[in-house]
Design an enzyme around this catalytic site. Structure first.
Site, short mmCIF file in Angstrom:
data_model
loop_
_atom_site.label_atom_id
_atom_site.label_comp_id
_atom_site.label_asym_id
_atom_site.label_seq_id
_atom_site.Cartn_x
_atom_site.Cartn_y
_atom_site.Cartn_z
N SER A 110 -86.34 81.42 27.84
CA SER A 110 -85.85 81.39 29.20
C SER A 110 -86.98 81.43 30.23
O SER A 110 -86.77 81.15 31.41
CB SER A 110 -84.90 82.57 29.44
OG SER A 110 -85.56 83.82 29.27
N SER B 105 -87.99 84.11 24.23
CA SER B 105 -88.26 83.50 25.53
C SER B 105 -89.71 83.55 25.96
O SER B 105 -90.11 82.82 26.87
CB SER B 105 -87.40 84.17 26.60
OG SER B 105 -86.03 83.98 26.34
N LYS C 209 -91.86 85.99 36.23
CA LYS C 209 -90.50 85.50 36.04
C LYS C 209 -89.57 86.21 37.01
O LYS C 209 -89.71 87.42 37.25
CB LYS C 209 -90.10 85.78 34.58
CG LYS C 209 -88.80 85.17 34.09
CD LYS C 209 -88.65 85.47 32.60
CE LYS C 209 -87.38 84.90 32.01
NZ LYS C 209 -87.31 85.16 30.54
#
Length: 606
Positions: A158, A182, A84
């Site tokens: 997310s 997330s 990420k």
């Protein structure tokens, strides 16, 4: 669903390793794999260039040479993965999905460095809800990440990009983050595994904070076994991270034999009957697997969940982005900015009151879960289209977090796993949640769950690999002990294991050079196991006991017994009960019975 072209799309870690070990592939294949990635794929913020990949492959070759060209010494040798883009990679920009925030990292995040040291190859950095604020996957200037099953629907966030590239088989695993869910919601929306570790298990050094006190680097994979393997390689204390923690080694490494699961007493699906149907079916399957399912009061969980966004706790996000709010507020996504600015309304006194409430609710939650192996909940109550999300970005985001927001605030571990495919073809998942440091126990049961369900892997359409055999060695944080007599299941001293959260692994046999004796005058009756030049294979049970509880267990063992190294029939060496030779001089040789149970049964039948 991504159209699979290269045969290695959708491979698990073991399939990559096997291909390299057999010579079917060399790591150079990753150069062509990178070129096969669609250029318009919004799951990526940055892809590894050919030069970056060549540099990594050169470093990998040097690592292999330093290990005498033994691939087995590099458990992730040549395995492609992604991270990420709020996690640092040396020489790469870190954007947190905000171009104006971007900086070039000088060092790898600690977790990333450990994975590279194990041989993994970074293929790129993935898209996210800006500054990891959101559970939707649409709050990014780099574009919304579509659901890997139906692009009309959201991917979840997310960690949207990290989930998407795993679900479509572009990489074997990825790192995400989890503050409010997330690392779990995108797993549920894309039919993959999301491992949310205990806070501090994986160090956050090199992570752009969202809420620094509760942030966790998480792992996405196609299988629970892969997720747990990656977490095991990335974990460990890091003094550079003020919130990093040592594993105390007190937690069980497996669920109890009498499986006990808690479920919220009132379940909320916000009108989503398809998610509800999958969850109810999952509960039936868990019952069929022997679970005792008990409804518990969900009130404290819900109250704590609300604190993360609808109370002073949101000010921690404000603190993390204070510089951006002061200098470039217009660069922040409007929805994200609205959430973060709301933290300015709270005082320091409000924050302390919120912490007192968090501590109270957390205590209530952990006490409520103490009688159970885990809490099982829907990973998300509902799933929405991108069009619906545009109309109600805050409300629907809140619905996604209904079963996730409380987890880190209460210091719990969690594992999101696939649960089924809805009538409309979209996936739905469930999450097992347990106390801190129960990560291994969750993973062992999660692997059993996934193997029993045998859903296709992610959105690849590929079948689950064949089930794996019992663990050959004790999981980290435990000691495997062979018991031969009064500590066997159902015997008088078995409680000395179960009271210390030991878990039964399997029944096995010693090597063929042991003799078993009934020791005179012992209460309760006990046998003595002695290695001999001639003997037989003796039945034993193997138990995994938490490392920190092992000393307590050994302290209760009376003479002439003790703990030493015992060899099993298959060649494994484990800790086990041994007997001092002098004690067998007047003892009855019962080797011919093959085990303690048979001998005890002969006395009862006499």
């Amino acid at each position: 669903m991504h159209e699979l072209q290269p045969p290695h799309f959708g491979w698990t870690i073991n399939e990559w390793r096997t291909a390299y070990q057999t010579g079917q592939l060399t790591p150079d294949v990753l150069l062509s794999l990178a070129e096969s990635y669609p250029q318009t794929d919004t799951a990526w913020i940055a892809r590894a260039s050919q030069a970056q990949l060549s540099e990594q492959l050169k470093a990998l070759a040097e690592r292999l040479e330093s290990h005498n060209s033994d691939i087995s010494q590099l458990p992730l040798y040549g395995v492609p993965f992604a991270i990420k883009d709020n996690i640092d990679a040396a020489g790469w920009p870190t954007t947190a999905a905000c171009p104006e925030f971007a900086y070039t990292a000088s060092e790898d995040a600690t977790a990333l460095a450990r994975l590279r040291a194990a041989g993994a190859i970074l293929m790129g950095k993935t898209n996210l809800d800006q500054f990891a604020t959101g559970l939707v996957g649409t709050r990014s200037p780099y574009g919304a990440v579509p659901n890997s099953f139906n692009p009309d629907y959201v991917s979840g966030g997310s960690s949207s990009g990290s989930a998407s590239v795993v679900a479509r088989g572009l990489v074997a695993f990825s790192l995400g983050t989890d503050t409010a869910g997330s690392g779990r919601v995108p797993a549920g929306f894309n039919n993959i595994v999301g491992l949310k570790p205990t806070k501090g298990r994986l160090p956050n050094t090199g992570l752009v904070p969202a809420c620094k006190t509760v942030d966790c680097i998480s792992v996405f994979a196609l299988t629970v076994a892969d997720a747990q393997m990656v977490a095991g390689l990335a974990e460990g204390f890091d003094a550079a991270d003020a919130y990093s923690r040592h594993n105390p080694g007190t937690a069980p490494v497996g669920f109890s034999a009498g499986l006990k699961l808690a479920v919220p007493d009132t379940l909320e699906f916000f009108g989503d009957s398809q998610n509800q149907a999958v969850f109810e079916q999952a509960l039936h399957r868990l019952s069929d697997m022997g679970a005792e399912i008990t409804r518990i009061d969900f009130t404290p969980f819900k109250a704590l969940a609300e604190q993360l966004y609808y109370g002073p706790w949101v000010a921690e996000r404000t603190a993390a982005l204070s510089a951006m709010l002061d200098t470039r507020p217009g660069a922040i996504n409007p929805v994200v900015r609205g959430i973060v600015e709301s933290g300015l309304a709270y005082s320091a006194c409000d924050a302390y009151r919120a912490e007192y409430l968090r501590a109270t609710l957390s205590r209530q939650i952990n006490e409520a879960l103490a009688a159970f192996d885990a809490l099982v909940v829907p990973t998300s109550a509902t799933l929405r289209t991108q069009a619906e999300m545009a109309e109600e970005p805050v409300l629907y985001n809140s619905q996604f977090g209904f079963y996730t927001n409380f987890t880190n605030l209460a210091d719990l571990s969690a594992l999101a796993v696939p649960a089924g495919i809805r009538a409309d073809g979209l996936p739905s998942g469930i999450t097992f949640i347990a106390a801190a440091w129960h990560d291994t126990a969750l993973a062992r049961f999660g692997q059993r769950w996934q193997e029993s369900l045998r859903l296709p892997l992610g959105a690849t359409g590929r079948a689950m690999p064949a089930p794996t055999a019992s663990l050959p060695v004790a999981p980290r944080g435990s000691v495997r002990v062979a018991v031969v007599g009064a500590h066997l299941t159902g015997m008088p001293l078995n409680r000395q294991l179960t009271q210390r959260d030991a878990v039964l692994v399997e029944q096995s046999l010693t090597a063929g050079d042991y003799r078993l004796y009934a020791l005179p005058g012992t209460v309760p009756p006990k046998p003595g196991l002695v290695k001999s030049t001639s003997g037989a294979a003796i039945i034993v049970e193997l138990w995994d006991i938490p490392l920190a509880r092992f000393g307590e267990f050994v302290a209760e063992i009376p003479a002439p017994l003790g703990i030493g190294n015992l060899t099993l029939k298959d060649g494994r060496s484990v800790k086990g009960f041994i007997c001092e030779p002098w004690a067998i001089e007047d003892a009855l040789d019962i080797t011919a019975f093959g085990g303690w149970r048979a001998y005890i049964a002969s006395l009862q039948n006499a």
